[in-house]
Design a protein around this motif. Structure first.
Motif, mmCIF file in Angstrom:
data_model
loop_
_atom_site.group_PDB
_atom_site.id
_atom_site.type_symbol
_atom_site.label_atom_id
_atom_site.label_comp_id
_atom_site.label_asym_id
_atom_site.label_seq_id
_atom_site.Cartn_x
_atom_site.Cartn_y
_atom_site.Cartn_z
ATOM 1 N N THR A 247 0.718 -0.852 0.372
ATOM 2 C CA THR A 247 0.417 0.143 0.101
ATOM 3 C C THR A 247 1.046 1.532 0.092
ATOM 4 O O THR A 247 0.559 2.663 -0.759
ATOM 5 C CB THR A 247 -1.371 0.022 1.139
ATOM 6 O OG1 THR A 247 -1.464 -1.387 1.030
ATOM 7 C CG2 THR A 247 -1.720 0.747 1.224
ATOM 8 N N LEU B 284 2.725 1.576 -3.574
ATOM 9 C CA LEU B 284 1.431 2.179 -4.622
ATOM 10 C C LEU B 284 0.907 3.516 -3.821
ATOM 11 O O LEU B 284 0.729 4.137 -4.731
ATOM 12 C CB LEU B 284 0.118 1.504 -4.463
ATOM 13 C CG LEU B 284 0.299 -0.208 -5.115
ATOM 14 C CD1 LEU B 284 -0.898 -0.786 -4.710
ATOM 15 C CD2 LEU B 284 0.435 0.213 -6.851
ATOM 16 N N ALA B 285 1.352 4.025 -3.249
ATOM 17 C CA ALA B 285 0.586 5.555 -2.219
ATOM 18 C C ALA B 285 1.344 6.726 -2.921
ATOM 19 O O ALA B 285 1.724 7.146 -4.123
ATOM 20 C CB ALA B 285 0.106 5.163 -1.318
ATOM 21 N N THR C 250 3.615 6.282 -5.394
ATOM 22 C CA THR C 250 3.899 5.665 -6.616
ATOM 23 C C THR C 250 2.839 6.164 -7.632
ATOM 24 O O THR C 250 2.506 7.514 -8.190
ATOM 25 C CB THR C 250 4.124 4.034 -7.518
ATOM 26 O OG1 THR C 250 5.177 3.760 -6.683
ATOM 27 C CG2 THR C 250 3.912 5.045 -8.970
ATOM 28 N N LEU C 251 1.432 6.098 -7.090
ATOM 29 C CA LEU C 251 0.184 6.622 -8.303
ATOM 30 C C LEU C 251 0.013 8.323 -6.933
ATOM 31 O O LEU C 251 -1.687 8.842 -7.974
ATOM 32 C CB LEU C 251 -1.204 5.580 -7.499
ATOM 33 C CG LEU C 251 -0.639 4.793 -7.905
ATOM 34 C CD1 LEU C 251 -1.945 3.460 -7.506
ATOM 35 C CD2 LEU C 251 -0.014 4.327 -9.210
ATOM 36 N N LEU C 252 0.185 8.228 -5.999
ATOM 37 C CA LEU C 252 -0.071 9.946 -5.407
ATOM 38 C C LEU C 252 1.126 10.956 -5.005
ATOM 39 O O LEU C 252 0.866 12.237 -5.225
ATOM 40 C CB LEU C 252 -0.730 9.782 -3.390
ATOM 41 C CG LEU C 252 -1.342 8.697 -3.942
ATOM 42 C CD1 LEU C 252 -2.498 8.890 -2.233
ATOM 43 C CD2 LEU C 252 -3.132 9.160 -4.250
ATOM 44 N N ARG C 253 1.891 10.427 -6.472
ATOM 45 C CA ARG C 253 2.960 11.402 -6.514
ATOM 46 C C ARG C 253 2.325 12.648 -7.116
ATOM 47 O O ARG C 253 1.719 12.458 -8.721
ATOM 48 C CB ARG C 253 4.397 10.358 -7.135
ATOM 49 C CG ARG C 253 5.300 11.227 -7.653
ATOM 50 C CD ARG C 253 6.632 10.696 -8.254
ATOM 51 N NE ARG C 253 6.884 9.684 -7.434
ATOM 52 C CZ ARG C 253 7.466 8.964 -7.425
ATOM 53 N NH1 ARG C 253 7.709 8.415 -8.488
ATOM 54 N NH2 ARG C 253 7.805 7.721 -6.473
ATOM 55 N N ARG D 161 2.624 15.325 -10.051
ATOM 56 C CA ARG D 161 2.758 15.367 -11.414
ATOM 57 C C ARG D 161 2.873 16.406 -11.895
ATOM 58 O O ARG D 161 2.906 17.719 -11.721
ATOM 59 C CB ARG D 161 1.396 15.275 -12.594
ATOM 60 C CG ARG D 161 0.735 13.401 -12.207
ATOM 61 C CD ARG D 161 0.477 13.044 -13.304
ATOM 62 N NE ARG D 161 -0.940 12.221 -12.777
ATOM 63 C CZ ARG D 161 -0.973 10.923 -11.830
ATOM 64 N NH1 ARG D 161 -0.041 10.916 -11.276
ATOM 65 N NH2 ARG D 161 -1.775 10.189 -11.851
#
Length: 158
Positions: free
Chosen positions: A143, A146-147, A149-152, A154
């Protein structure tokens, strides 16, 4: 959670205090930041809906966590219950159901056999606890990655 898994001995309460405090502190920080993120992202006129979603997700996650991890603990306890060939099959079957069943079964036995049942139950429970802690640590690590990576954020488009 990984530290709890490494310790493994659920009877060593003084040793478990520090990892449990760290886990509690970490959970408190994450839940506070999560609630703050949800509420700050919502329009003020929809804050009630955002709060309901946040509270529902917390309750659903807690309920599922207890159900899934409780099942993992129970299965590991039953599968990992050590062989006790000197026990009557009915006593062994009862003791394999749960730790409280093992205590109840031990109460009706002579002290030597009761000690064997309780030692086997403690070993199986410790194994289940360690398995649950490892599963939890793995899910938390996944988790977190993923956080991250995905919440970085942009890069801004020019």
């Amino acid at each position: 959670m990984a530290l709890l898994a490494l310790l493994g001995d659920t009877g060593a309460y003084p040793v478990l205090v520090a990892p449990l405090l760290i886990a509690g502190y970490g959970a408190g920080v994450v839940m506070t930041l999560g609630a703050d993120s949800i509420m700050s992202a919502a329009d003020p006129d929809r804050s009630g809906e955002a709060a309901a979603i946040q509270e529902t997700s917390f309750e659903l996650g807690a309920g599922l966590g207890v159900a899934v991890l409780g099942t993992v603990l129970t299965v590991t306890y039953r599968v990992g219950f050590p062989d006790t060939p000197e026990l009557v099959a009915s006593v062994r079957d009862t003791a394999e159901e749960s730790f409280s069943s093992a205590e109840a079964a031990a109460a009706s036995l002579d002290p030597s056999a009761a000690g064997q049942v309780l030692d086997a139950a403690r070993a199986a429970y410790d194994q289940g606890f360690t398995t649950v802690a490892l599963c939890t640590a793995a899910v938390l690590a996944l988790t977190a990655s993923l956080a991250a990576t995905l919440l970085r954020p942009r890069p801004a488009k020019v």
